[in-house]
Design an enzyme around this catalytic site. Structure first.
Site, PDB file in Angstrom:
ATOM      1  CB  SER A   1      -0.855   0.006   1.269  1.00  0.00           C
ATOM      2  OG  SER A   1      -1.476   1.268   1.467  1.00  0.00           O
TER       3      SER A   1
ATOM      4  CE1 TYR B   1      -4.574  -1.955   4.927  1.00  0.00           C
ATOM      5  CE2 TYR B   1      -3.273   0.020   4.522  1.00  0.00           C
ATOM      6  CZ  TYR B   1      -4.012  -1.048   4.037  1.00  0.00           C
ATOM      7  OH  TYR B   1      -4.185  -1.213   2.693  1.00  0.00           O
TER       8      TYR B   1
END
Ligand code: NAD
Length: 266
Positions: free
Chosen positions: A148, A161
């Site tokens: 990401s 995350y």
């Protein structure tokens, strides 16, 4: 139906979390490139069976499915053992399954932290450690981790995350170095915001955490990060992924690559 792909060129690709979103897009692109597939992820059994049949018929490839819960190392091992038993080896491993949870760090539920680290980081360790021996035997392999932009930069309220995605970037580089002479590459793709169920679901919680409306979250938080002011598309990520899994990408390894509309250039 006759098909141009011969067994010699054909490889087996396992894409985790491929019943939805980016993983489904990547699985579709790899099937279109002529590879047999192992799908994984959650969803309604009849819908998954229909998807399996459609991909197989459209692209003339074999499509298997495992519903393994990748937060469980034993279930992950069973999925890998079964897939390798059926296909001989996993030639292309795409670690894509992931979840998100948005909350301030001092309010972050401990079980959400553990689940995010297990699914977004540790599962990739387990699939990779189990896939590498077969890749080494064949002298060819691709490990592609869907990281990401949050593997490169942080955002508030996404501690687990961001930690998992920074972790997967380091894991990717380490694997790349270990297998560099053996025809195996390991890379991480770092998408910016892609409109999928994962992003859609975090809009209400982000609105709550930041005291904004949902529309403001989309315009002022999500798209604010991306100079293009557009979501990255699933198809764009899938095309990049399919390239990285091809022979043409043999010299790209240990790379952590943004596909983020300019987000991390800032
Ligand atoms: P999604 O929610 O559409 O799909 C997630 C997939 O993972 C689904 O198939 C789901 O069933 C599966 N999954 C979830 N938990 C699982 C578990 N315990 N075991 C097995 N499968 C599980 O999400 P998405 O947006 O397509 O995200 C895919 C990946 O891309 C994730 O790793 C995510 O972090 C990453 N990513 C997404 C974006 C984005 O903006 N959507 C941006 C950057 C990175």
């Amino acid at each position: 139906m006759s098909h141009p792909h011969t067994r010699l060129l054909r490889k087996t690709a396992l894409v985790t979390g491929s019943t939805s979103g980016i993983g489904l897009g990547i699985a579709t692109a790899l099937a279109a490139a002529g590879h047999d597939l192992v799908l994984n992820g959650f969803g309604e059994a009849a819908a998954i069976e229909q998807l399996r049949g459609e991909l197989a018929q459209l692209h003339g490839v074999k499509v298997r499915y495992s519903g393994a819960d990748l937060s469980d190392p034993a279930a992950t091992q069973a999925m890998m053992d079964e897939a390798i038993g059926a296909c001989g080896a996993i030639d292309i491993l795409v670690n894509n399954a992931g979840i998100q949870y948005v909350a301030p760090v001092d309010e972050f539920p401990v079980e959400k932290w553990d689940a995010i680290i297990a699914i977004n980081l540790s599962a990739a360790f387990h699939t990779t450690r189990l896939a590498l021996p077969g890749m080494k035997e064949r002298g060819w392999g691709r490990v592609l981790n869907i990281a990401s932009a949050h593997a490169l930069v942080a955002s508030p309220f996404k501690s687990a995350y961001v930690a998992a995605k920074h972790g997967i970037a380091g894991f990717t580089k380490t694997v790349a170095l270990e297998v560099a002479t053996q025809g195996i590459t390991a890379n991480a793709l770092c998408p910016g915001y892609v409109w999928t169920p994962l992003v859609e679901k975090q809009v209400p919680d982000t609105a709550k955490a930041r005291g904004l409306t949902e529309r403001q979250v989309i315009d002022d938080v999500l798209l604010h990060a991306q100079p293009t002011k557009q979501f990255v598309t699933i198809e764009q990520v899938a095309a990049y992924a399919a390239f990285l899994c091809s022979d043409a990408a043999a010299s790209i390894t240990g790379a952590v690559m943004p596909i983020d509309g300019g987000w991390t250039a800032q």
